[in-house]
Scaffold this motif. Sequence first.
Motif, short mmCIF file in Angstrom:
data_model
loop_
_atom_site.label_atom_id
_atom_site.label_comp_id
_atom_site.label_asym_id
_atom_site.label_seq_id
_atom_site.Cartn_x
_atom_site.Cartn_y
_atom_site.Cartn_z
N GLU A 1 30.77 -150.08 -2.19
CA GLU A 1 29.51 -149.34 -2.10
C GLU A 1 29.65 -148.00 -1.40
OE1 GLU A 1 24.93 -149.97 -0.46
OE2 GLU A 1 26.37 -151.60 -0.42
N GLN A 2 30.31 -148.01 -0.25
CA GLN A 2 30.43 -146.76 0.50
C GLN A 2 31.21 -145.72 -0.29
OE1 GLN A 2 33.37 -146.40 3.40
NE2 GLN A 2 32.18 -145.16 4.80
N ARG A 3 32.31 -146.16 -0.94
CA ARG A 3 33.12 -145.25 -1.74
C ARG A 3 32.34 -144.74 -2.95
NH1 ARG A 3 34.61 -147.78 2.33
NH2 ARG A 3 34.67 -149.70 1.14
N ILE A 4 31.52 -145.60 -3.55
CA ILE A 4 30.70 -145.20 -4.69
C ILE A 4 29.73 -144.09 -4.27
CG2 ILE A 4 28.90 -145.96 -6.29
CD1 ILE A 4 30.35 -148.71 -6.32
N HIS A 5 29.15 -144.21 -3.09
CA HIS A 5 28.24 -143.17 -2.60
C HIS A 5 28.98 -141.85 -2.45
CE1 HIS A 5 25.13 -146.01 -2.30
NE2 HIS A 5 25.32 -146.44 -1.07
N GLN A 6 30.20 -141.90 -1.94
CA GLN A 6 30.97 -140.66 -1.79
C GLN A 6 31.27 -140.04 -3.15
OE1 GLN A 6 34.41 -140.99 0.87
NE2 GLN A 6 33.46 -142.73 1.85
N LEU A 7 31.65 -140.88 -4.10
CA LEU A 7 31.93 -140.37 -5.45
C LEU A 7 30.68 -139.77 -6.07
CD1 LEU A 7 33.91 -140.08 -7.80
CD2 LEU A 7 33.31 -142.40 -8.50
N HIS A 8 29.54 -140.40 -5.86
CA HIS A 8 28.29 -139.88 -6.40
C HIS A 8 27.98 -138.48 -5.88
CE1 HIS A 8 26.35 -143.99 -7.64
NE2 HIS A 8 27.19 -143.52 -8.52
N ILE A 9 28.35 -138.21 -4.65
CA ILE A 9 28.09 -136.88 -4.10
C ILE A 9 28.81 -135.82 -4.92
CG2 ILE A 9 28.52 -135.36 -2.13
CD1 ILE A 9 28.05 -137.79 -0.32
N TRP A 10 30.10 -136.06 -5.23
CA TRP A 10 30.86 -135.07 -6.00
C TRP A 10 30.40 -135.02 -7.45
CZ3 TRP A 10 32.55 -131.68 -3.05
CH2 TRP A 10 33.10 -131.99 -1.81
N MET A 11 29.99 -136.16 -8.00
CA MET A 11 29.41 -136.15 -9.34
C MET A 11 28.15 -135.30 -9.37
SD MET A 11 29.98 -140.20 -10.18
CE MET A 11 28.95 -140.20 -11.65
N GLN A 12 27.36 -135.42 -8.29
CA GLN A 12 26.12 -134.65 -8.20
C GLN A 12 26.43 -133.16 -8.08
OE1 GLN A 12 22.48 -135.84 -7.87
NE2 GLN A 12 22.75 -133.83 -8.80
N VAL A 13 27.46 -132.82 -7.32
CA VAL A 13 27.85 -131.42 -7.17
C VAL A 13 28.17 -130.82 -8.54
CG1 VAL A 13 29.66 -129.88 -6.31
CG2 VAL A 13 28.66 -131.61 -4.79
N VAL A 14 28.98 -131.54 -9.32
CA VAL A 14 29.35 -131.05 -10.65
C VAL A 14 28.10 -130.91 -11.52
CG1 VAL A 14 30.59 -131.61 -12.78
CG2 VAL A 14 31.69 -131.96 -10.56
N HIS A 15 27.23 -131.92 -11.46
CA HIS A 15 26.00 -131.87 -12.25
C HIS A 15 25.16 -130.65 -11.88
CE1 HIS A 15 22.47 -133.45 -14.40
NE2 HIS A 15 21.77 -133.03 -13.35
N ASN A 16 24.99 -130.42 -10.59
CA ASN A 16 24.14 -129.32 -10.13
C ASN A 16 24.73 -127.95 -10.46
OD1 ASN A 16 22.66 -131.41 -9.08
ND2 ASN A 16 22.41 -130.50 -7.06
N LEU A 17 26.06 -127.86 -10.53
CA LEU A 17 26.71 -126.60 -10.83
C LEU A 17 26.75 -126.29 -12.33
CD1 LEU A 17 29.73 -126.68 -8.34
CD2 LEU A 17 27.70 -125.21 -8.20
N THR A 18 26.55 -127.30 -13.15
CA THR A 18 26.66 -127.10 -14.60
C THR A 18 25.33 -127.20 -15.33
OG1 THR A 18 27.22 -129.46 -14.85
CG2 THR A 18 29.05 -127.90 -14.70
N GLU A 19 24.27 -127.58 -14.62
CA GLU A 19 22.96 -127.71 -15.25
C GLU A 19 21.98 -126.72 -14.62
OE1 GLU A 19 22.49 -129.62 -17.81
OE2 GLU A 19 24.46 -130.60 -17.74
N SER A 20 20.94 -126.40 -15.37
CA SER A 20 19.89 -125.51 -14.85
C SER A 20 18.87 -126.36 -14.11
CB SER A 20 19.21 -124.75 -16.01
OG SER A 20 20.15 -123.92 -16.67
N LEU A 21 18.87 -126.26 -12.80
CA LEU A 21 17.99 -127.06 -11.98
C LEU A 21 17.11 -126.17 -11.11
CD1 LEU A 21 20.56 -129.74 -10.73
CD2 LEU A 21 18.98 -129.94 -12.65
N GLU A 22 15.92 -126.64 -10.82
CA GLU A 22 15.01 -125.87 -9.97
C GLU A 22 15.58 -125.70 -8.57
OE1 GLU A 22 10.44 -126.20 -8.21
OE2 GLU A 22 11.08 -127.47 -9.90
N ASN A 23 16.21 -126.77 -8.07
CA ASN A 23 16.81 -126.71 -6.73
C ASN A 23 18.22 -127.31 -6.82
OD1 ASN A 23 17.53 -126.71 -4.07
ND2 ASN A 23 15.80 -127.96 -3.35
N PRO A 24 19.23 -126.50 -7.10
CA PRO A 24 20.59 -127.03 -7.28
C PRO A 24 21.21 -127.59 -6.00
CG PRO A 24 20.60 -124.63 -7.31
CD PRO A 24 19.17 -125.05 -7.34
#
Length: 327
Positions: A254-277
């Motif tokens: 679980e803890q490692r999955i949360h860490q991985l999710h953070i970097w997945m979110q970073v990639v998502h926010n950098l490649t998508e048009s979001l109101e608050n990246p």
Amino acid sequence: MKGLCDYILTVVTQIQEQVKIYELLIFHYHTQSQFRQAVTLAVQTLNHLGDTFRASPNTQDLLDALQTTTELIHRVGFENLAELPPMENAEKLAAMKILRCSSYPAYFAVPEMLGLLVCRLVDVTLKYGRSSLTPFAFGMFSVLINGCVGDIDTGKQFGELAIALEQQQSDQEYRAVTYNAIYGLLRHFYKPVRDGLKPLILGYQSFSQNGDAESCAYCLINAYFCTILSGKNLKYIHNDYEKYIQAIIGLKQEQRIHQLHIWMQVVHNLTESLENPALLKVFSFEESSQVAPATTETTELCSQLLEGNPNLPVKLIQLVNHPNFLG
């Protein structure tokens, strides 16, 4: 699981047998993000095995530990570290295992102990001989010398020695934890970051040989992060790692999955048009509810150890620059 372990400890009286249970408990505390409890139990167990530590170590304790380790290295000779005799002392072999499983929780929450644990890994190896954990010991020492002291050349020497020794081993019991230390925390200081991607994936894939879900998960997290830094088009990263991500979720780290999710979110926010990246709010994961903030105490300790204490780096650099550091 803790209740079962506590019961077994009332039945098993030999410390060498109890160590196996203590290992499980340390991993249990770590998976529950109870890092300080994990380190406290590890230190108590090590005390029973004859490897004592101060309850509240300070900067001078780290300097003294590093001085002791460098003197041992000089005495043995760096050129002889690859030819150490096998370790036969059962208590010291058990101590090596406890030192190894305490390194992750110390890294995250008890940095004042991490350097001492790493130095003790090397000390036990030099005094009692080579074991399957010797590559990990030298690998973590390379991270300490490189990251804390800033001596990249010496860190490189120990890192390359650790890789060579690990690749000589017939089994892969500690492949993931060793590769994660070297390729995830060290080698990008002197090699292109992309050079570490394949070894980190190999470390992740070693799960079938060692069952070390924790270290394999960390290998994948660091591979994902290094891929972000390697210059690869961010839009393709998630697809490239999808098969690995699904498998790591199945390991229920679980803890490692949360860490991985953070970097997945970073990639998502950098490649998508979001109101608050800057807002982390995807992948069934919200920063505000899932990630426990760093405590002031932990933040201050990390700063003192790695960058905030002006005296510590200077003293450590003076120590490793001494002409007898590696003989």
